[in-house]
Design a protein around this motif. Structure first.
Motif, PDB file in Angstrom:
ATOM      1  N   VAL A  95      -4.445-113.956  31.373  1.00  8.31           N
ATOM      2  CA  VAL A  95      -5.248-115.047  32.696  1.00  8.31           C
ATOM      3  C   VAL A  95      -4.942-114.710  34.111  1.00  8.31           C
ATOM      4  O   VAL A  95      -3.306-114.195  34.284  1.00  8.31           O
ATOM      5  CB  VAL A  95      -4.860-116.226  32.856  1.00  8.31           C
ATOM      6  N   SER A  96      -6.271-114.338  34.163  1.00  7.78           N
ATOM      7  CA  SER A  96      -6.365-112.842  35.129  1.00  7.78           C
ATOM      8  C   SER A  96      -6.065-113.917  36.157  1.00  7.78           C
ATOM      9  O   SER A  96      -5.585-113.493  37.669  1.00  7.78           O
ATOM     10  CB  SER A  96      -7.775-112.307  36.078  1.00  7.78           C
ATOM     11  N   THR A  97      -5.416-115.613  36.707  1.00  6.56           N
ATOM     12  CA  THR A  97      -5.515-115.894  37.826  1.00  6.56           C
ATOM     13  C   THR A  97      -4.541-116.223  37.991  1.00  6.56           C
ATOM     14  O   THR A  97      -3.766-116.621  38.986  1.00  6.56           O
ATOM     15  CB  THR A  97      -6.924-116.658  38.302  1.00  6.56           C
ATOM     16  N   SER A  98      -3.321-115.595  36.835  1.00  6.24           N
ATOM     17  CA  SER A  98      -1.650-116.620  36.777  1.00  6.24           C
ATOM     18  C   SER A  98      -1.245-115.976  37.420  1.00  6.24           C
ATOM     19  O   SER A  98      -1.181-115.321  38.667  1.00  6.24           O
ATOM     20  CB  SER A  98      -1.424-116.399  35.119  1.00  6.24           C
ATOM     21  N   ALA A  99      -0.083-117.211  37.749  1.00  8.90           N
ATOM     22  CA  ALA A  99       0.902-116.466  39.512  1.00  8.90           C
ATOM     23  C   ALA A  99       1.863-115.323  38.465  1.00  8.90           C
ATOM     24  O   ALA A  99       2.359-114.597  39.786  1.00  8.90           O
ATOM     25  CB  ALA A  99       2.091-117.773  38.466  1.00  8.90           C
ATOM     26  N   MET A 100       1.674-114.376  37.243  1.00  7.64           N
ATOM     27  CA  MET A 100       2.616-113.329  37.075  1.00  7.64           C
ATOM     28  C   MET A 100       1.358-112.741  37.848  1.00  7.64           C
ATOM     29  O   MET A 100       2.433-111.136  37.791  1.00  7.64           O
ATOM     30  CB  MET A 100       2.768-113.687  35.590  1.00  7.64           C
ATOM     31  N   VAL A 101       0.388-112.648  37.223  1.00  9.81           N
ATOM     32  CA  VAL A 101      -0.836-111.772  37.824  1.00  9.81           C
ATOM     33  C   VAL A 101      -0.241-111.339  39.194  1.00  9.81           C
ATOM     34  O   VAL A 101      -0.666-110.264  39.859  1.00  9.81           O
ATOM     35  CB  VAL A 101      -1.922-111.770  37.330  1.00  9.81           C
ATOM     36  N   ARG A 102      -0.246-112.230  40.289  1.00  6.44           N
ATOM     37  CA  ARG A 102      -0.343-112.151  41.130  1.00  6.44           C
ATOM     38  C   ARG A 102       1.233-111.587  41.865  1.00  6.44           C
ATOM     39  O   ARG A 102       1.332-111.009  42.875  1.00  6.44           O
ATOM     40  CB  ARG A 102      -0.834-113.706  41.875  1.00  6.44           C
ATOM     41  N   ALA A 103       2.061-111.982  41.021  1.00  8.72           N
ATOM     42  CA  ALA A 103       3.661-111.874  41.780  1.00  8.72           C
ATOM     43  C   ALA A 103       3.820-110.128  41.235  1.00  8.72           C
ATOM     44  O   ALA A 103       4.383-109.729  41.557  1.00  8.72           O
ATOM     45  CB  ALA A 103       4.506-112.297  40.833  1.00  8.72           C
ATOM     46  N   CYS A 104       3.109-109.570  40.430  1.00  9.53           N
ATOM     47  CA  CYS A 104       3.019-108.006  39.917  1.00  9.53           C
ATOM     48  C   CYS A 104       2.806-107.245  40.995  1.00  9.53           C
ATOM     49  O   CYS A 104       1.103-107.027  41.190  1.00  9.53           O
ATOM     50  CB  CYS A 104       2.914-108.076  38.140  1.00  9.53           C
ATOM     51  N   ARG A 105       3.055-106.628  40.724  1.00 11.08           N
ATOM     52  CA  ARG A 105       1.469-104.591  41.507  1.00 11.08           C
ATOM     53  C   ARG A 105       0.294-104.421  40.561  1.00 11.08           C
ATOM     54  O   ARG A 105      -0.269-104.010  41.344  1.00 11.08           O
ATOM     55  CB  ARG A 105       2.850-103.570  41.898  1.00 11.08           C
ATOM     56  N   TYR A 106       0.766-104.492  39.560  1.00  5.25           N
ATOM     57  CA  TYR A 106       0.047-103.763  38.235  1.00  5.25           C
ATOM     58  C   TYR A 106       0.149-105.046  37.754  1.00  5.25           C
ATOM     59  O   TYR A 106       0.599-105.751  36.664  1.00  5.25           O
ATOM     60  CB  TYR A 106       0.929-102.448  37.958  1.00  5.25           C
ATOM     61  N   ASN A 107      -1.177-104.818  37.162  1.00  2.00           N
ATOM     62  CA  ASN A 107      -1.544-105.706  35.777  1.00  2.00           C
ATOM     63  C   ASN A 107      -2.340-105.140  34.774  1.00  2.00           C
ATOM     64  O   ASN A 107      -3.526-104.170  35.221  1.00  2.00           O
ATOM     65  CB  ASN A 107      -2.021-107.381  35.748  1.00  2.00           C
ATOM     66  N   PHE A 108      -2.625-105.976  33.359  1.00  2.00           N
ATOM     67  CA  PHE A 108      -3.288-105.508  32.597  1.00  2.00           C
ATOM     68  C   PHE A 108      -4.052-106.340  31.884  1.00  2.00           C
ATOM     69  O   PHE A 108      -2.873-107.165  31.248  1.00  2.00           O
ATOM     70  CB  PHE A 108      -3.313-104.238  31.093  1.00  2.00           C
ATOM     71  N   ILE A 109      -4.718-107.380  32.374  1.00  2.00           N
ATOM     72  CA  ILE A 109      -5.729-108.332  31.565  1.00  2.00           C
ATOM     73  C   ILE A 109      -5.990-108.036  30.290  1.00  2.00           C
ATOM     74  O   ILE A 109      -7.207-107.423  29.662  1.00  2.00           O
ATOM     75  CB  ILE A 109      -6.968-109.290  32.746  1.00  2.00           C
ATOM     76  N   THR A 110      -5.351-109.189  29.280  1.00  2.00           N
ATOM     77  CA  THR A 110      -6.279-108.527  28.097  1.00  2.00           C
ATOM     78  C   THR A 110      -7.398-109.882  27.864  1.00  2.00           C
ATOM     79  O   THR A 110      -7.135-110.450  28.027  1.00  2.00           O
ATOM     80  CB  THR A 110      -5.054-109.223  26.870  1.00  2.00           C
ATOM     81  N   ARG A 111      -8.055-109.895  26.530  1.00  2.00           N
ATOM     82  CA  ARG A 111      -9.395-110.896  26.979  1.00  2.00           C
ATOM     83  C   ARG A 111      -9.454-111.836  25.538  1.00  2.00           C
ATOM     84  O   ARG A 111     -10.171-111.362  24.751  1.00  2.00           O
ATOM     85  CB  ARG A 111     -10.471-110.089  26.788  1.00  2.00           C
ATOM     86  N   ALA A 112      -7.597-111.946  24.733  1.00  4.74           N
ATOM     87  CA  ALA A 112      -8.155-113.010  23.784  1.00  4.74           C
ATOM     88  C   ALA A 112      -8.975-114.406  23.615  1.00  4.74           C
ATOM     89  O   ALA A 112      -9.538-114.299  22.959  1.00  4.74           O
ATOM     90  CB  ALA A 112      -6.868-113.491  23.935  1.00  4.74           C
ATOM     91  N   GLY A 113      -9.251-114.298  25.302  1.00  6.49           N
ATOM     92  CA  GLY A 113     -10.225-115.594  25.748  1.00  6.49           C
ATOM     93  C   GLY A 113      -9.084-116.738  24.901  1.00  6.49           C
ATOM     94  O   GLY A 113      -7.650-116.828  25.046  1.00  6.49           O
ATOM     95  N   VAL A 114      -9.678-118.363  25.197  1.00  8.05           N
ATOM     96  CA  VAL A 114      -8.805-119.785  25.314  1.00  8.05           C
ATOM     97  C   VAL A 114      -8.387-119.702  24.173  1.00  8.05           C
ATOM     98  O   VAL A 114      -8.573-119.589  22.870  1.00  8.05           O
ATOM     99  CB  VAL A 114      -9.388-120.743  25.405  1.00  8.05           C
ATOM    100  N   GLU A 115      -6.607-119.231  23.595  1.00  6.79           N
ATOM    101  CA  GLU A 115      -6.079-119.571  22.653  1.00  6.79           C
ATOM    102  C   GLU A 115      -5.348-121.191  22.408  1.00  6.79           C
ATOM    103  O   GLU A 115      -4.809-121.392  23.333  1.00  6.79           O
ATOM    104  CB  GLU A 115      -4.827-118.724  22.609  1.00  6.79           C
ATOM    105  N   VAL A 116      -6.620-121.454  21.719  1.00 10.42           N
ATOM    106  CA  VAL A 116      -5.661-123.968  21.410  1.00 10.42           C
ATOM    107  C   VAL A 116      -4.293-123.687  20.441  1.00 10.42           C
ATOM    108  O   VAL A 116      -3.423-124.457  20.643  1.00 10.42           O
ATOM    109  CB  VAL A 116      -6.495-123.948  21.027  1.00 10.42           C
TER     110      VAL A 116
END
Length: 612
Positions: A379-400
């Protein structure tokens, strides 16, 4: 985990609230409810259920619950059993059947006992065992005609994690909300505004999303949104366009979401690799090359399935990049004394990016001076992405499905990319090796497609597994974490007790459990440990155990009495763990189907774990 939806509008908002709850069902819950201001009688009304959202919808229709301001909730029980009186929303200020405050809450209030005692002294009567009702009464206690001021005063007394939404019958065109440690977003509409714990809940209503920060308190009215920070100062939070399409969670022709998501893995991995033309640290963000070059240690923090992904990555990184790696369960890491190293790259892994344990562990690592931080997240907009200096966003899509499948394999894909990027920055990846690894990764979607085609053979095995109450899973080397993931999947959704061991550990205890009633699942790739593994398999056979082996084509393991074999289509080298986990997912899924359990929503579990 728990889900929040809220809205203030000039139209009947109940259908929007209920649709939002339906979209949040995948997070896991055991009760649900909705509360609105009913303009016809000037009162707050609510409906609550310990069944599914569909039953709540029927109840709302029968009771005729309508309103233009409201809040709704799906609850995963922490304080108090799953029961109607513990379900949200909670009321306060009840005068007969005329409450003043309604409130929903995600998170855990750590000082709820202290606050409960204080409120009881002040004459408040509690109807539930929840920590949430404490907040409702606290808001009512502080209310003097301004709901925003009452919420601001209340949250200053709270210790713990929370996201709350509040409405008041005296201010019917207003929803006030606050967050600290639990996710909460605001949706901006035309002549209406929304609140949710996940932007997906607002798909179809708005795509303009504001992500609130810890300490924020927001005042939603029909035409305006005001936000203050933890110090009570007005702040601007920019809206982002977020395409949270609900079509992604449609079941289609599959029996369950878990089955659908297993079969989506070729596409999910292909999408995750879509922009990867070559290996470069900059895949993880600007400045990553310099960071990766100077590190001398990697610390991976994760929980559950993500922890097993991190354990697999440890084998890859130490073998290819030659950097020592520690993998820590996030919920344990922050509560023990550790030795910080400022030249450490801290890597967090999370499907949602809102996992409370992992976020807290990340903040702890940063407080120790380890500031080079990277997250692998879906999730590109998540708190963890905002808290980290670097990131890689996987593209799994919604997982129910609660039991993660495609999120796990895309995490592994990203972690292998990280391995190669670190190796390159450290000067340990030749051009020839890079080209070989890129070719192998490009082949992954095709290879995964060949593995899911094994489903009919796995279905036959599942009929036998469904008869048992215990199972062992064995793996060696980088396949040991995959064995643990396979055991986790089986127990999560089939409720069969399953444990995983490094195969060499059998004779150090677990072998005592092996009888002809104990199925033993074995991962048998054609690697350097194959002959050792064959010896371990013989130990099982000598005790009458039933072996179920997923073997590479060239392992020369033949099926016979007590030894069942399914052959993998090819040998995958370093990427073998990504492929070998898929038949374990299918085995767990079809065993659960044979036992008749709730595959997508297993008991007691939640999808997004936003409390410690």
């Amino acid at each position: 985990m728990c889900g929040i939806v809220g809205a203030v509008s000039s139209r009947d908002i109940v259908p929007v609230l209920l649709e939002g709850l339906k979209r949040l069902e995948y997070r896991g819950y055991d009760s649900c409810g909705v509360a609105v201001y009913d303009a016809d009688n000037g009162q707050l009304r609510r409906a609550r259920s310990t069944q599914r959202v569909a039953e709540l919808i029927d109840q709302v229709a029968v009771d005729g619950v309508t309103g233009f301001t409201g809040i709704a909730h799906t609850r995963w029980a922490t304080h108090g059993a799953p029961a109607t009186h513990n379900a949200h929303p909670h009321f306060s200020g009840t005068n007969g059947s005329d409450p003043r405050i309604a409130l929903v809450h995600n998170g855990i209030i750590e000082n709820h006992d202290e606050l409960r005692a204080l409120l009881i002294e002040r004459g408040y009567v509690f109807e539930s065992q929840t920590d949430t009702e404490v907040i409702a009464h606290l808001v009512h206690y502080h209310y003097e005609g301004d709901l925003l001021a009452a919420v601001q005063a209340s949250v200053r007394q709270l210790k713990g994690a929370y996201a709350i939404g509040v409405i008041c019958k005296d201010e019917p065109h207003r929803v006030v909300a606050a967050r600290d440690g639990s996710p909460l977003v605001v949706g901006i509409g035309t002549g209406e505004n929304f609140l949710a714990s996940d932007a997906l809940a607002l798909a179809g209503s708005t795509d303009q999303i504001i992500y609130l920060e810890d300490g924020d308190v927001v005042d939603l009215q029909i035409g305006n949104v005001w936000i203050t920070d933890a110090h009570g100062q007005a702040v601007e939070r920019q809206a982002q366009t977020v395409q949270a399409h609900s079509a992604a969670v449609e079941l289609g022709p599959y029996r369950h979401y878990m089955q659908k998501e297993i079969f989506e893995q070729p596409r999910a991995v292909a999408d995750t690799l879509d922009d990867v033309m070559s290996i470069m640290p900059e895949l993880f963000g600007d400045g990553a090359y310099g960071a990766f070059k100077q590190i001398d240690r990697i610390l991976i923090l994760a929980c559950g399935t993500s922890y097993y992904a991190g354990m697999t990555a440890k084998y890859w990184i130490e073998s290819i990049a030659r950097i020592p790696v520690s993998v820590e369960i996030a919920s344990e890491y922050r509560y023990r004394d550790s030795v910080p190293n400022p030249k450490t790259l801290v890597v967090t892994i999370s499907q949602s990016g809102e996992t409370a344990d992992t976020l807290a562990a990340l903040k702890h690592a940063q407080s120790l001076g380890m500031l080079e931080t990277l997250t692998i997240c879906n999730v590109s907009t998540s708190a963890m992405v905002r808290a980290c200096r670097y990131n890689f966003i996987t593209r799994a899509g919604v997982e129910v499905g609660v039991a993660s499948t495609k999120a796990f394999t895309t995490q592994l894909t990203a972690l292998f990319l990280l391995t190669l990027a670190v190796a390159q920055a450290q000067g340990r990846l030749s051009e020839e090796d890079e080209a070989m690894h890129v070719r192998a990764m490009r082949h992954l979607p095709v290879a995964i497609g060949a593995v899911v085609a094994l489903e009919p053979q796995i279905i036959a095995w599942s009929e036998q597994f469904a008869k048992h109450e215990n199972a062992l899973f064995l793996g060696r080397g980088m396949h040991f974490p995959i064995a643990m993931e396979g055991a986790l999947k089986l127990k999560e959704i089939s409720y069969i007790h399953a444990e995983a061991y490094p195969a060499g550990e059998l004779k150090h205890g677990p072998l005592a459990l092996v009888t002809d009633e104990m199925p033993v699942v074995t991962i048998a790739p054609n690697d350097a440990l194959l002959e050792k593994l064959k010896s371990n398999m013989q130990e099982v056979r000598a005790r009458g155990g039933q072996l179920y082996v997923f073997a590479d084509v060239d392992t020369r393991i033949q099926a016979e009495q007590g030894l069942h074999v399914i052959r993998m289509p090819e040998h995958y080298g370093y990427l073998s763990p990504i492929l070998h986990v898929i038949p374990l997912q299918l085995l767990a899924y079809h065993t659960a189907c044979a036992r008749g359990t709730d595959v997508d929503k297993p008991r007691n579990l939640a999808k997004s774990v936003t409390v410690e």
